[in-house]
Design an enzyme around this catalytic site. Sequence first.
Site, PDB file in Angstrom:
ATOM      1  N   ASN A   9      -2.676   9.046 -13.172  1.00  0.00           N
ATOM      2  CA  ASN A   9      -2.402   7.868 -13.156  1.00  0.00           C
ATOM      3  C   ASN A   9      -3.454   7.806 -12.036  1.00  0.00           C
ATOM      4  O   ASN A   9      -2.926   8.043 -10.711  1.00  0.00           O
ATOM      5  CB  ASN A   9      -1.426   7.023 -12.729  1.00  0.00           C
ATOM      6  CG  ASN A   9      -1.430   5.164 -12.488  1.00  0.00           C
ATOM      7  OD1 ASN A   9      -2.648   4.871 -12.857  1.00  0.00           O
ATOM      8  ND2 ASN A   9      -0.125   4.769 -11.869  1.00  0.00           N
ATOM      9  N   HIS A  94       4.039  -0.787 -14.161  1.00  0.00           N
ATOM     10  CA  HIS A  94       3.854   0.100 -13.444  1.00  0.00           C
ATOM     11  C   HIS A  94       4.141  -0.752 -12.518  1.00  0.00           C
ATOM     12  O   HIS A  94       3.964  -2.326 -12.139  1.00  0.00           O
ATOM     13  CB  HIS A  94       2.565   1.041 -13.149  1.00  0.00           C
ATOM     14  CG  HIS A  94       2.863   1.323 -12.105  1.00  0.00           C
ATOM     15  ND1 HIS A  94       2.835   1.729 -10.716  1.00  0.00           N
ATOM     16  CD2 HIS A  94       2.689   2.599 -12.381  1.00  0.00           C
ATOM     17  CE1 HIS A  94       2.900   2.864  -9.912  1.00  0.00           C
ATOM     18  NE2 HIS A  94       2.747   3.268 -10.808  1.00  0.00           N
ATOM     19  N   GLU A 166      10.243   5.744 -13.087  1.00  0.00           N
ATOM     20  CA  GLU A 166       9.383   6.300 -12.072  1.00  0.00           C
ATOM     21  C   GLU A 166      10.807   5.408 -11.158  1.00  0.00           C
ATOM     22  O   GLU A 166       9.591   4.068 -10.487  1.00  0.00           O
ATOM     23  CB  GLU A 166       7.755   5.206 -12.045  1.00  0.00           C
ATOM     24  CG  GLU A 166       7.098   5.863 -13.106  1.00  0.00           C
ATOM     25  CD  GLU A 166       5.871   5.559 -12.477  1.00  0.00           C
ATOM     26  OE1 GLU A 166       4.971   7.197 -12.464  1.00  0.00           O
ATOM     27  OE2 GLU A 166       5.036   5.010 -11.989  1.00  0.00           O
ATOM     28  N   SER A 212       5.769  11.056  -7.093  1.00  0.00           N
ATOM     29  CA  SER A 212       5.280  12.689  -6.059  1.00  0.00           C
ATOM     30  C   SER A 212       5.731  13.597  -6.583  1.00  0.00           C
ATOM     31  O   SER A 212       6.370  14.862  -6.575  1.00  0.00           O
ATOM     32  CB  SER A 212       6.487  12.443  -4.658  1.00  0.00           C
ATOM     33  OG  SER A 212       6.323  11.617  -4.075  1.00  0.00           O
TER      34      SER A 212
HETATM   35  P1  13P Z   1       2.897   9.543  -6.972  1.00  0.00           P
HETATM   36  O1  13P Z   1       2.605  10.537  -7.711  1.00  0.00           O
HETATM   37  O2  13P Z   1       1.573   9.467  -6.166  1.00  0.00           O
HETATM   38  O3  13P Z   1       4.023   9.032  -6.052  1.00  0.00           O
HETATM   39  O4  13P Z   1       2.564   8.255  -8.122  1.00  0.00           O
HETATM   40  C1  13P Z   1       3.431   8.181  -8.828  1.00  0.00           C
HETATM   41  C2  13P Z   1       3.061   6.986  -9.487  1.00  0.00           C
HETATM   42  O5  13P Z   1       3.293   6.124  -9.408  1.00  0.00           O
HETATM   43  C3  13P Z   1       2.007   7.265 -11.649  1.00  0.00           C
HETATM   44  O6  13P Z   1       2.244   5.807 -12.060  1.00  0.00           O
END
Ligand code: 13P
Length: 249
Positions: A9, A94, A166, A212
Site C-alpha cells: 500500500n 484503511h 491492521e 510495520s
Molecule cells: P506500515 O507498514 O508503514 O506500518 O503501514 C501499514 C499499512 O498501513 C498498510 O496498509
Amino acid sequence: MRDNIVAGNWKMNNDYSQTKKLINDLKSSKIPEDVRIMVAPSFTQLSQCKNLLNSTNISVVAQNMNANNSGAFTGEISASMLKGIEVNIVIIGHSERRSIFNETDEILKEKVKSALSADMEVIFCFGEELKERKNNDYFKIVNNQLRNVLFDLPESCWKNIILAYEPVWAIGTGETATANQAQEMHLYVRNLIRDNYSEATSENISILYGGSVKPSNAKEIFLGKDVDGGLIGGASLNANDFIEIFSAF
Ligand code: 13P
C-alpha cells in the site's frame, strides 16, 4: 485452499517517475509463484502500473473508491471507473480513511457493497487503536468492525473478500504486533467467520497482517498458521525491502 498474498500500500507516495522505477525494479526480481503480489499506487499511477505490469502476475489495487456509480461527487472515483482500466481489487476501510477522512462503518458498508456488485475483490482493513489494545477491548472492537460492515453479506460474496488486520498502533510506528499477537487475532477472526458462515468459508479466506512489516520480521509473522500474508506500507516503497518481504514465505 486460501491464497498467500503480499500487497504494497503505497499511500500518497510515488510520482510518475518513482512509480516507473519501483515497478521496473520489482519486475526484474524473481516473483514467487505461490504468492499473489499486489501494489496499490495512487489513483494517478494506476494506469501506468497496469501498463508496466501487463503480462506479469503482479496485480494493481486501488486504495479507495466511492460507493456511488457516478454523479456530482467532485474528486471521487467509482468502481466502474476502476474496472474500466482493469483494476479489479480495492482497499476499503484503511484506518487512515477511517480516522482522517471520517469513514464510518455505514460508509464502508456501502463501499464494500458497491465494489462487490461490480465484481471487484475487496481488501477490507480493520484493527484496534492503542487504548483499545491496552484496555483489552481489541477482540470486541474487531468483532464490531467486521459485524457492522461484512456479516450481513451473503456467503457467496466472501470469495471476493480479503481481510487485513491492521492494529492502528502498529501502522507507521515501527512497533509491530508480535507474531503471537497477530496469530491470536487472525485465529479469532477466522473463528468468527466460521461461526457466522461456515468452516469452508473461514478456511478459504485470506487474512493479511499489516503494521510495520519489514524484511527483518516478515518471516516470523508469516509463519502464523492463520496469517496468510501482509499489507505493507512504508517497506513497500523500497523495491529491495518489498522483494525480501514477499520472498519471506
Ligand atoms: P506500515 O507498514 O508503514 O506500518 O503501514 C501499514 C499499512 O498501513 C498498510 O496498509
